[in-house]
Design an enzyme around this catalytic site. Structure first.
Site, PDB file in Angstrom:
ATOM      1  N   LYS A 115      24.300   5.848  42.501  1.00 13.38           N
ATOM      2  CA  LYS A 115      23.657   5.912  43.813  1.00 13.38           C
ATOM      3  C   LYS A 115      24.110   4.791  44.729  1.00 13.38           C
ATOM      4  CE  LYS A 115      19.321   8.390  43.061  1.00 13.38           C
ATOM      5  NZ  LYS A 115      17.861   8.270  43.142  1.00 13.38           N
ATOM      6  N   LYS A 208      26.330  19.625  39.618  1.00 18.20           N
ATOM      7  CA  LYS A 208      24.919  19.977  39.588  1.00 18.20           C
ATOM      8  C   LYS A 208      24.466  20.543  40.932  1.00 18.20           C
ATOM      9  CE  LYS A 208      21.089  17.820  37.765  1.00 18.20           C
ATOM     10  NZ  LYS A 208      20.261  16.761  37.221  1.00 18.20           N
ATOM     11  N   LYS A 211      20.515  18.693  46.455  1.00 20.27           N
ATOM     12  CA  LYS A 211      20.124  18.769  47.867  1.00 20.27           C
ATOM     13  C   LYS A 211      21.092  17.995  48.747  1.00 20.27           C
ATOM     14  CE  LYS A 211      16.562  15.544  46.557  1.00 20.27           C
ATOM     15  NZ  LYS A 211      15.191  15.610  46.077  1.00 20.27           N
TER      16      LYS A 211
END
Ligand code: TRP
Length: 345
Positions: A115, A208, A211
Site C-alpha cells: 500500500k 484480484k 475497487k
C-alpha cells in the site's frame, strides 16, 4: 469473567463500492457463521483514514457497508453490527498494542509495503500501525475466530503474536486477576477456507477483483443493476476453448477458472460439480447461465440495500444500538487491561 469460546469478529473498511469479491469472500461467510457463533461485525472506519486522510462522504460509505451486511442476511438483533469509531476503546487498546508490538514485526507486513509503495516515508504512521488497530478490534472482544480473505493472514498472525506477548509479559499480573493458565487474550484462529475466497477481475484473471481497478467492467458491484451484472458477465474476458471435464485442465485458464469459481460460490456447489454440469459447453452458453444465477442471488440484496440506504436514520439507529452493546464488552476488557498495565484510576 469467563473466556468466550466461539466468538467471531470481522470488519470491512468503508472505502468505495462493495463488489462481488467482498460479498463471496467475506460477507457471505459472515452470514453463514451466525448459527454456530456469537458474531460481531464492524465497519472499520478508523482504518479507512489510514491510507487516505480525507474521505469522500465517510458517513454514507459507513452506512452502505452496514446496509450490505443487513441486506445479505446478518441479523443485527441477534448479533452485533456497528462502526468502529463509535466505540472509543478500539483506539485506546490500539495505542497500548503500539507499545506491545515490535517495530520488526510491523516492518515485515507485506500489505504495508504494497500500500505504501515506493513512497513509504510519506505514508501515515496510522497505515504502518494499521495491524495493531486490527489486533485491538479482535482482542477487545476476545474473539476466538476471524473470517478473512487470505490477504489478511499475516495480520492475523500479528494479532496472535501480540496476544501471546501480552499474555507472557503480564503473566504474573494476569494470574493475580484470576485468569489462570489460558492467558488473558485468546490466540485467535483465522477462518480462511471456502470457495471463491479470491474472486478475480473479470478483465484479467490473475488480478484480484478490486475497487481500485480503473475499469468498472472488471468488477460486479453490489449496487449494480441486473442489466449491468448481465452485461459485465457477457463481456468478461474468456478464451475460445469449451469448458473441460476437470479442474486440472483449467490450471492455465485463469479467466475460465474464475468464472467457474464464482458460479460455484453463488450456487453453493464445488467447482468440480459445476464443471461436470457444463463440460463441453462454450462460454456462449455458460455465461448466460452465470448471469442468471448472479442476478438471482444479488438482486434481492441490491433491492434491500437500496431500501436501507433510503432510510439512513434507520441504519444509524442500528449502528448506534450495535455500538452500545459492543461498548459494554469493550469496557469490561479495557477495565481489566488498564489494571493489568497498572494505570492509576
Ligand atoms: N484489514 C481488514 C481488511 O482490509 C479489515 C479489518 C480491520 C478487519 N479490522 C479487522 C478484519 C478485524 C478482521 C478483523 O480486510
Amino acid at each position: 469473567m469467563g473466556q468466550p469460546t466461539n466468538r467471531v469478529f470481522s470488519g470491512i473498511q468503508p472505502t468505495g463500492n462493495l463488489h462481488l469479491g467482498n460479498y463471496l469472500g467475506a460477507i457471505k461467510k459472515f452470514v453463514a457463521l451466525q448459527d454456530s457463533h456469537e458474531c460481531i461485525y464492524c465497519v472499520v472506519d478508523l482504518h479507512a483514514v489510514t491510507a487516505q486522510l480525507v474521505q469522500d462522504d465517510l458517513k454514507n460509505q459507513t452506512r452502505e457497508i452496514a446496509a450490505a451486511f443487513i441486506a445479505s442476511g446478518i441479523d443485527p438483533a441477534k448479533h452485533i453490527v456497528f462502526n468502529q469509531s463509535q466505540v472509543r476503546e478500539h483506539a485506546e487498546l490500539a495505542w497500548l498494542f503500539n507499545c506491545v508490538a515490535r517495530m520488526g514485526w510491523l516492518q515485515r507486513m507485506t500489505q504495508f509495503k504494497d500500500k505504501a509503495g515506493k513512497n513509504a516515508q510519506n505514508a501515515s504512521v496510522g497505515l504502518f500501525a494499521y495491524p495493531n488497530l486490527m489486533a485491538a478490534d479482535i482482542l477487545l472482544y476476545r474473539a476466538t475466530h476471524v473470517p478473512v480473505g487470505d490477504d489478511q493472514k499475516q495480520h492475523l498472525e500479528l494479532t496472535r503474536d501480540i496476544a501471546a506477548k501480552f499474555n507472557n509479559d503480564f503473566a504474573a499480573k494476569i494470574s493475580e486477576f484470576g485468569h489462570g493458565d489460558e492467558g488473558y487474550f485468546p490466540i485467535t484462529d483465522p477462518i480462511i477456507e471456502g470457495p471463491a475466497t479470491r474472486v478475480m477481475s473479470l478483465r484479467a484473471g490473475n488480478n484480484k477483483m478490486s475497487k481500485s481497478e480503473p475499469s468498472d467492467m472488471s468488477r460486479i458491484n453490489l449496487t449494480d443493476s441486473a442489466d449491468d451484472i448481465a452485461k459485465k458477465i457477457r463481456k468478461a474476458k474468456t478464451d475460445p476453448e469449451p469448458l473441460p471435464e476437470t479442474m486440472d485442465e483449467l490450471a492455465d485458464r485463469p479467466e475460465a477458472r474464475n468464472l467457474i469459481g464464482i458460479y460455484a460460490a453463488l450456487a453453493e456447489k464445488n467447482s468440480q460439480e459445476v464443471l461436470t454440469e457444463f463440460a463441453g459447453q462454450q462460454f456462449g452458453s455458460f455465461k448466460p447461465a452465470l448471469a442468471e444465477l448472479a442476478v438471482d442471488k444479488l438482486a434481492p440484496i441490491n433491492a434491500e440495500m437500496r431500501k436501507l440506504m433510503d432510510d439512513p436514520d434507520h441504519v444509524d439507529s442500528i449502528l448506534a444500538d450495535g455500538a452500545d452493546r459492543a461498548r459494554l464488552i469493550a469496557q469490561d476488557t479495557m477495565k481489566e487491561v488498564r489494571e493489568i498495565f497498572g494505570f492509576l484510576g
